[in-house]
Design a protein around this motif. Sequence first.
Motif, PDB file in Angstrom:
ATOM      1  N   LYS A 137       0.826  -1.213   0.000  1.00  9.62           N
ATOM      2  CA  LYS A 137       0.000   0.000   0.000  1.00  9.62           C
ATOM      3  C   LYS A 137       0.860   1.263   0.000  1.00  9.62           C
ATOM      4  CE  LYS A 137      -3.893  -2.191   2.388  1.00  9.62           C
ATOM      5  NZ  LYS A 137      -4.751  -2.191   3.610  1.00  9.62           N
ATOM      6  N   LEU A 138       2.156   1.101   0.240  1.00 12.52           N
ATOM      7  CA  LEU A 138       3.046   2.256   0.182  1.00 12.52           C
ATOM      8  C   LEU A 138       3.085   2.811  -1.234  1.00 12.52           C
ATOM      9  CD1 LEU A 138       6.073   1.015   2.332  1.00 12.52           C
ATOM     10  CD2 LEU A 138       4.155   2.461   3.053  1.00 12.52           C
ATOM     11  N   ASN A 139       3.233   4.116  -1.355  1.00 13.31           N
ATOM     12  CA  ASN A 139       3.235   4.724  -2.680  1.00 13.31           C
ATOM     13  C   ASN A 139       4.584   4.558  -3.388  1.00 13.31           C
ATOM     14  OD1 ASN A 139       4.995   6.661  -1.594  1.00 13.31           O
ATOM     15  ND2 ASN A 139       3.367   8.161  -1.278  1.00 13.31           N
ATOM     16  N   ASP A 140       4.686   5.134  -4.552  1.00 11.64           N
ATOM     17  CA  ASP A 140       5.889   5.041  -5.379  1.00 11.64           C
ATOM     18  C   ASP A 140       7.143   5.431  -4.607  1.00 11.64           C
ATOM     19  OD1 ASP A 140       7.663   5.068  -7.595  1.00 11.64           O
ATOM     20  OD2 ASP A 140       7.153   7.147  -8.052  1.00 11.64           O
ATOM     21  N   ALA A 141       7.129   6.614  -4.027  1.00 11.45           N
ATOM     22  CA  ALA A 141       8.314   7.119  -3.341  1.00 11.45           C
ATOM     23  C   ALA A 141       8.654   6.299  -2.100  1.00 11.45           C
ATOM     24  CB  ALA A 141       8.107   8.587  -2.970  1.00 11.45           C
ATOM     25  N   MET A 142       7.649   5.984  -1.285  1.00 11.31           N
ATOM     26  CA  MET A 142       7.917   5.300  -0.025  1.00 11.31           C
ATOM     27  C   MET A 142       8.355   3.851  -0.229  1.00 11.31           C
ATOM     28  SD  MET A 142       7.642   7.652   2.110  1.00 11.31           S
ATOM     29  CE  MET A 142       7.728   6.731   3.634  1.00 11.31           C
ATOM     30  N   SER A 143       7.760   3.152  -1.205  1.00 11.03           N
ATOM     31  CA  SER A 143       8.193   1.781  -1.474  1.00 11.03           C
ATOM     32  C   SER A 143       9.618   1.761  -2.025  1.00 11.03           C
ATOM     33  CB  SER A 143       7.233   1.090  -2.453  1.00 11.03           C
ATOM     34  OG  SER A 143       7.127   1.812  -3.671  1.00 11.03           O
ATOM     35  N   GLY A 144       9.942   2.763  -2.840  1.00 10.33           N
ATOM     36  CA  GLY A 144      11.315   2.863  -3.334  1.00 10.33           C
ATOM     37  C   GLY A 144      12.299   3.149  -2.224  1.00 10.33           C
ATOM     38  N   ARG A 145      11.874   3.968  -1.265  1.00  9.91           N
ATOM     39  CA  ARG A 145      12.757   4.292  -0.147  1.00  9.91           C
ATOM     40  C   ARG A 145      13.043   3.067   0.719  1.00  9.91           C
ATOM     41  NH1 ARG A 145      13.739   9.273   1.762  1.00  9.91           N
ATOM     42  NH2 ARG A 145      13.603   9.723  -0.461  1.00  9.91           N
TER      43      ARG A 145
END
Length: 284
Positions: free
Chosen positions: A261-269
């Motif tokens: 459920k994490l977004n693009d930026a947070m999952s990448g982080r």
Amino acid sequence: MRWALRFAIPASLLVILLCTVLYVKFAQIWDQYDAPAYAWASLKNTLRGSKLDNPPPIEGKVEDKVVIMAKVESADTQWVAEYLPGWQHAIYTVDPSTINSSTLTIPLNKGHESMAYLTYIIDHYHALPSTLVFIHPHRRGFSEAWHTDTPLHDNVDALRALRIPFVQKNGYTNLRCNWNPGCELPHRKNKHVTPEIWREVFAGASRSIFSLKEKGFKEEEYLPGEVGAACCAQFAVSRDRVSQRPLSDYEGFRKWIVDTKLNDAMSGRVLEFLWHVIFGMEAV
């Protein structure tokens, strides 16, 4: 005289206080950006009458090593072919308006660069070059490539200086040597890699063949107290180290990006702070 002295003392104390506050606030940033080296390199190039040092293109045959990156369609990555002719390259376009036979794409534009990194490994797992380097598409410059550890933050310089024998010996190496940000003590209580996220990412992954092997843990059962890695998801890894995980692990990591459920930026982080663990290094 007494009036001047009465004014000078509190004024001096105020200046000292302000300087202390500024130092505390900006010392980390100063170190993080390696500001002195960048300023000196920029000054030398200005004095030579050139905005940026442009090394001449070099010729060379393509070797058993590859550069992998993700880019938006508008990004100019011609510098890879021009200045790194000895490298194979896999440049994934995350937002193509049209697709032709030469366009490399990813299943879903999510997870920042991690989706392209994992897609390359999955698609080439059984025919990997001996050395893989994962970097960002911007070549150089403070505004975009501040995290690249060369005087002008230049990825061409970084890759020309990369010691391939060390990568082969060590298995994994972060291309950023500066611990700030990501690996300093205050950064290691990682808010991105929580115990829940750790369990999700490593759920179903193979029993570790790295540091946890002797401990008898499955990775999703092992929760490190700290997680730290120098930013920012630019690193080199050997084929042998990649191959120490089965293909299914990388497929699982990519599936986590798609499903979380994490977004693009947070999952990448999250992946940014876990690449070193994925490739066999300790959590810090």
